[in-house]
Design a protein around this motif. Structure first.
Motif, PDB file in Angstrom:
ATOM      1  N   ILE A  29       0.849  -1.202   0.000  1.00 11.43           N
ATOM      2  CA  ILE A  29       0.000   0.000   0.000  1.00 11.43           C
ATOM      3  C   ILE A  29       0.879   1.244   0.000  1.00 11.43           C
ATOM      4  CG2 ILE A  29      -1.565   1.374   1.463  1.00 11.43           C
ATOM      5  CD1 ILE A  29      -2.875  -1.237   2.300  1.00 11.43           C
ATOM      6  N   GLU A  30       0.454   2.249  -0.749  1.00 19.88           N
ATOM      7  CA  GLU A  30       1.158   3.529  -0.769  1.00 19.88           C
ATOM      8  C   GLU A  30       0.718   4.353   0.439  1.00 19.88           C
ATOM      9  OE1 GLU A  30       1.086   7.625  -3.397  1.00 19.88           O
ATOM     10  OE2 GLU A  30       0.720   5.703  -4.415  1.00 19.88           O
ATOM     11  N   PRO A  31       1.642   4.642   1.379  1.00 20.45           N
ATOM     12  CA  PRO A  31       1.246   5.359   2.598  1.00 20.45           C
ATOM     13  C   PRO A  31       1.453   6.866   2.462  1.00 20.45           C
ATOM     14  CG  PRO A  31       3.456   4.529   2.873  1.00 20.45           C
ATOM     15  CD  PRO A  31       3.034   4.160   1.466  1.00 20.45           C
ATOM     16  N   ASP A  32       0.651   7.620   3.184  1.00 28.13           N
ATOM     17  CA  ASP A  32       0.831   9.064   3.262  1.00 28.13           C
ATOM     18  C   ASP A  32       0.454   9.505   4.666  1.00 28.13           C
ATOM     19  OD1 ASP A  32       1.402  11.649   2.497  1.00 28.13           O
ATOM     20  OD2 ASP A  32      -0.547  12.006   1.551  1.00 28.13           O
ATOM     21  N   VAL A  33       1.261  10.377   5.256  1.00 32.58           N
ATOM     22  CA  VAL A  33       0.969  10.941   6.570  1.00 32.58           C
ATOM     23  C   VAL A  33       0.719  12.427   6.386  1.00 32.58           C
ATOM     24  CG1 VAL A  33       1.796  11.344   8.926  1.00 32.58           C
ATOM     25  CG2 VAL A  33       2.432   9.234   7.714  1.00 32.58           C
ATOM     26  N   VAL A  34      -0.476  12.864   6.748  1.00 31.63           N
ATOM     27  CA  VAL A  34      -0.860  14.266   6.548  1.00 31.63           C
ATOM     28  C   VAL A  34      -1.174  14.897   7.897  1.00 31.63           C
ATOM     29  CG1 VAL A  34      -2.541  15.827   5.504  1.00 31.63           C
ATOM     30  CG2 VAL A  34      -1.769  13.806   4.248  1.00 31.63           C
ATOM     31  N   MET A  35      -0.513  16.015   8.179  1.00 31.43           N
ATOM     32  CA  MET A  35      -0.754  16.747   9.417  1.00 31.43           C
ATOM     33  C   MET A  35      -1.885  17.747   9.225  1.00 31.43           C
ATOM     34  SD  MET A  35      -0.096  17.760  12.513  1.00 31.43           S
ATOM     35  CE  MET A  35       1.484  17.049  12.928  1.00 31.43           C
ATOM     36  N   VAL A  36      -2.841  17.734  10.123  1.00 28.50           N
ATOM     37  CA  VAL A  36      -3.921  18.717  10.094  1.00 28.50           C
ATOM     38  C   VAL A  36      -3.985  19.425  11.444  1.00 28.50           C
ATOM     39  CG1 VAL A  36      -5.356  17.635   8.330  1.00 28.50           C
ATOM     40  CG2 VAL A  36      -5.551  16.858  10.675  1.00 28.50           C
ATOM     41  N   GLN A  37      -4.179  20.726  11.413  1.00 29.63           N
ATOM     42  CA  GLN A  37      -4.226  21.498  12.652  1.00 29.63           C
ATOM     43  C   GLN A  37      -5.531  22.255  12.822  1.00 29.63           C
ATOM     44  OE1 GLN A  37      -0.693  23.225  14.263  1.00 29.63           O
ATOM     45  NE2 GLN A  37       0.502  22.786  12.421  1.00 29.63           N
ATOM     46  N   ARG A  38      -6.254  22.486  11.716  1.00 31.08           N
ATOM     47  CA  ARG A  38      -7.536  23.191  11.770  1.00 31.08           C
ATOM     48  C   ARG A  38      -8.598  22.334  11.102  1.00 31.08           C
ATOM     49  NH1 ARG A  38      -3.616  26.490  10.062  1.00 31.08           N
ATOM     50  NH2 ARG A  38      -4.208  26.058   7.901  1.00 31.08           N
ATOM     51  N   SER A  39      -9.845  22.514  11.518  1.00 29.44           N
ATOM     52  CA  SER A  39     -10.924  21.708  10.944  1.00 29.44           C
ATOM     53  C   SER A  39     -11.035  21.912   9.442  1.00 29.44           C
ATOM     54  CB  SER A  39     -12.246  22.038  11.632  1.00 29.44           C
ATOM     55  OG  SER A  39     -12.569  23.406  11.480  1.00 29.44           O
ATOM     56  N   THR A  40     -10.700  23.095   8.955  1.00 30.60           N
ATOM     57  CA  THR A  40     -10.773  23.363   7.512  1.00 30.60           C
ATOM     58  C   THR A  40      -9.712  22.608   6.723  1.00 30.60           C
ATOM     59  OG1 THR A  40      -9.458  25.361   7.898  1.00 30.60           O
ATOM     60  CG2 THR A  40     -11.860  25.626   7.757  1.00 30.60           C
ATOM     61  N   ASP A  41      -8.684  22.101   7.420  1.00 29.94           N
ATOM     62  CA  ASP A  41      -7.640  21.323   6.733  1.00 29.94           C
ATOM     63  C   ASP A  41      -8.150  19.944   6.310  1.00 29.94           C
ATOM     64  OD1 ASP A  41      -5.874  23.389   7.261  1.00 29.94           O
ATOM     65  OD2 ASP A  41      -5.006  22.432   9.033  1.00 29.94           O
ATOM     66  N   ILE A  42      -9.242  19.505   6.932  1.00 29.15           N
ATOM     67  CA  ILE A  42      -9.718  18.140   6.698  1.00 29.15           C
ATOM     68  C   ILE A  42     -10.316  17.972   5.302  1.00 29.15           C
ATOM     69  CG2 ILE A  42     -11.337  16.369   7.487  1.00 29.15           C
ATOM     70  CD1 ILE A  42     -11.213  17.732  10.256  1.00 29.15           C
ATOM     71  N   ASP A  43     -11.108  18.952   4.879  1.00 32.88           N
ATOM     72  CA  ASP A  43     -11.881  18.832   3.640  1.00 32.88           C
ATOM     73  C   ASP A  43     -11.027  18.494   2.416  1.00 32.88           C
ATOM     74  OD1 ASP A  43     -13.193  20.534   5.678  1.00 32.88           O
ATOM     75  OD2 ASP A  43     -14.845  20.573   4.243  1.00 32.88           O
ATOM     76  N   PRO A  44      -9.940  19.248   2.147  1.00 35.74           N
ATOM     77  CA  PRO A  44      -9.166  18.929   0.947  1.00 35.74           C
ATOM     78  C   PRO A  44      -8.479  17.574   1.000  1.00 35.74           C
ATOM     79  CG  PRO A  44      -8.083  20.661   2.231  1.00 35.74           C
ATOM     80  CD  PRO A  44      -9.439  20.477   2.819  1.00 35.74           C
ATOM     81  N   VAL A  45      -8.104  17.117   2.195  1.00 29.12           N
ATOM     82  CA  VAL A  45      -7.462  15.801   2.321  1.00 29.12           C
ATOM     83  C   VAL A  45      -8.433  14.701   1.900  1.00 29.12           C
ATOM     84  CG1 VAL A  45      -6.448  14.143   3.925  1.00 29.12           C
ATOM     85  CG2 VAL A  45      -5.901  16.574   4.146  1.00 29.12           C
ATOM     86  N   ILE A  46      -9.651  14.763   2.416  1.00 24.50           N
ATOM     87  CA  ILE A  46     -10.635  13.722   2.121  1.00 24.50           C
ATOM     88  C   ILE A  46     -11.128  13.831   0.680  1.00 24.50           C
ATOM     89  CG2 ILE A  46     -12.928  12.854   2.726  1.00 24.50           C
ATOM     90  CD1 ILE A  46     -12.261  13.569   5.640  1.00 24.50           C
ATOM     91  N   ALA A  47     -11.284  15.047   0.188  1.00 22.06           N
ATOM     92  CA  ALA A  47     -11.697  15.220  -1.209  1.00 22.06           C
ATOM     93  C   ALA A  47     -10.653  14.636  -2.155  1.00 22.06           C
ATOM     94  CB  ALA A  47     -11.918  16.702  -1.502  1.00 22.06           C
ATOM     95  N   ASP A  48      -9.375  14.814  -1.825  1.00 22.07           N
ATOM     96  CA  ASP A  48      -8.307  14.262  -2.671  1.00 22.07           C
ATOM     97  C   ASP A  48      -8.327  12.733  -2.659  1.00 22.07           C
ATOM     98  OD1 ASP A  48      -5.819  14.551  -4.258  1.00 22.07           O
ATOM     99  OD2 ASP A  48      -4.887  13.643  -2.494  1.00 22.07           O
ATOM    100  N   LEU A  49      -8.575  12.141  -1.498  1.00 20.30           N
ATOM    101  CA  LEU A  49      -8.682  10.683  -1.434  1.00 20.30           C
ATOM    102  C   LEU A  49      -9.848  10.190  -2.285  1.00 20.30           C
ATOM    103  CD1 LEU A  49      -8.050  10.031   2.374  1.00 20.30           C
ATOM    104  CD2 LEU A  49      -6.556   9.376   0.486  1.00 20.30           C
ATOM    105  N   GLY A  50     -10.951  10.930  -2.267  1.00 23.29           N
ATOM    106  CA  GLY A  50     -12.104  10.554  -3.076  1.00 23.29           C
ATOM    107  C   GLY A  50     -11.800  10.570  -4.563  1.00 23.29           C
ATOM    108  N   ARG A  51     -10.991  11.531  -4.988  1.00 26.68           N
ATOM    109  CA  ARG A  51     -10.625  11.614  -6.412  1.00 26.68           C
ATOM    110  C   ARG A  51      -9.680  10.489  -6.811  1.00 26.68           C
ATOM    111  NH1 ARG A  51     -10.656  17.201  -5.153  1.00 26.68           N
ATOM    112  NH2 ARG A  51      -8.433  17.129  -4.599  1.00 26.68           N
ATOM    113  N   GLN A  52      -8.829  10.057  -5.883  1.00 29.49           N
ATOM    114  CA  GLN A  52      -7.827   9.043  -6.218  1.00 29.49           C
ATOM    115  C   GLN A  52      -8.449   7.677  -6.473  1.00 29.49           C
ATOM    116  OE1 GLN A  52      -4.384   8.878  -3.598  1.00 29.49           O
ATOM    117  NE2 GLN A  52      -4.664  11.011  -3.039  1.00 29.49           N
ATOM    118  N   GLY A  53      -9.455   7.314  -5.694  1.00 29.81           N
ATOM    119  CA  GLY A  53     -10.029   5.975  -5.813  1.00 29.81           C
ATOM    120  C   GLY A  53      -9.145   4.934  -5.141  1.00 29.81           C
ATOM    121  N   ASP A  54      -9.756   3.832  -4.716  1.00 27.55           N
ATOM    122  CA  ASP A  54      -9.047   2.749  -4.013  1.00 27.55           C
ATOM    123  C   ASP A  54      -8.212   3.289  -2.860  1.00 27.55           C
ATOM    124  OD1 ASP A  54     -10.103   0.797  -5.669  1.00 27.55           O
ATOM    125  OD2 ASP A  54      -8.449   0.928  -7.096  1.00 27.55           O
TER     126      ASP A  54
END
Length: 297
Positions: free
Chosen positions: A163-188
């Motif tokens: 599996i390709e791993p990625d560690v993403v640091m988030v500090q504000r609630s607004t940081d969450i949206d783009p991370v999850i949206a990007d995962l949705g675009r990637q698929g699998d």
């Protein structure tokens, strides 16, 4: 005594844990002990201000839940006994000298160990065999000297599982949206949400976003699997606060926190949300379901 919590004053989870803590103190004969609950939420500045106020009052004992709360209080006193629940690596963070003999005014109960980074990934891969990439959503409370507490076991497990791993640091609630949206675009793709004050405060938001983007997600915190996350794997937090109450009682009886060993959880629970699995089109293997302590239908 005073208790400092990482929840809003009306948060159901926080109130339940506080009630369990108070009940355990009564069980130890401390029914007349006045416990002042302070609610800092995920606001670090408010938590620091509350910590300064409660230390200034010089209570007999201070109880803290999670690392951010312990950090705020421990920076202000080397004298008042502190009993914590939830500091993941108390030696690494410098709270105690050793687990067996803490050596100062701080002792308590850990909730998480670094190896969970690999265990969360293994469970997610077992549930979703087609996964190709997984992000570990990290937050400041799981950072030690610039490195995430769970990152190395997570990456090692990812290598073993292809599996390709990625560690993403988030500090504000607004940081969450783009991370999850990007995962949705990637698929699998999948998501692991590291525990801490940040994820306690933002777990419901993450559940909603991962549902919208159809991202299978593992939480450390049980209630987010109950509320719609695919899975959770973590300790029984109610048991931990009850055990902490026993330490408070011992300290009030005269025991020295310097000699009370820091203890780890005795049990970890796996929760699988089958309703969420079906919404994602997943057929969770029977072997994984057989390991589950709770299945949400």
């Amino acid at each position: 005594m005073t208790a400092l919590w990482p929840f809003a004053a009306d948060d159901a989870e926080g109130l339940a844990l506080s009630a369990a803590f108070h009940a355990a103190l009564r069980d130890h004969g401390r029914g007349t002990l006045r416990v002042e609950d302070q609610w800092g939420g995920a606001d670090r500045e408010r938590t620091r201000l509350l910590a300064a106020d409660l230390v200034a009052k010089e209570p007999q004992v201070i109880f803290t839940y999670l690392s951010a709360q312990l950090t705020a209080v421990s920076a202000l006193t080397r004298k008042i006994p502190i009993v914590f629940v939830g500091a993941s690596d108390p030696v690494g963070f410098g709270y105690v000298a050793s687990l067996q003999r803490p050596g100062g005014n701080i002792t308590g109960f850990t909730l998480y160990e670094s190896s969970l980074g690999g265990k969360w990934l293994a469970a997610l891969k077992e549930a979703v065999p087609t996964l190709r990439r997984v992000t570990l959503l990290a937050n400041p409370s799981s950072e030690i000297r610039g490195n995430n507490f769970y990152a190395d076991p997570f990456r090692s497990a990812a290598t073993a599982l292809g599996i390709e791993p990625d560690v993403v640091m988030v500090q504000r609630s607004t940081d969450i949206d783009p991370v999850i949206a990007d995962l949705g675009r990637q698929g699998d793709a999948g998501l692991i949400v590291a525990p801490g004050t940040f994820s306690e405060a933002n777990g419901d938001r993450i559940v909603a976003l991962t549902a919208d983007h159809r991202i299978p997600t593992v939480f450390a915190i049980r209630r987010f699997a109950n509320r719609g996350g695919l899975m959770s794997y973590g300790p029984d937090t109610t048991e931990a606060v009850r055990r902490a109450a026993a330490y408070v009682d011992r300290i009030l009886h005269g025991d020295n926190p310097a000699t009370l060993p820091v203890q780890a959880p005795t049990k970890f629970d796996l929760v699988v949300n089958l309703k969420t699995a079906r919404s994602l089109g997943l057929d969770v293997p029977s072997a994984l379901l057989a390991q589950a302590d709770e299945i949400v239908e």
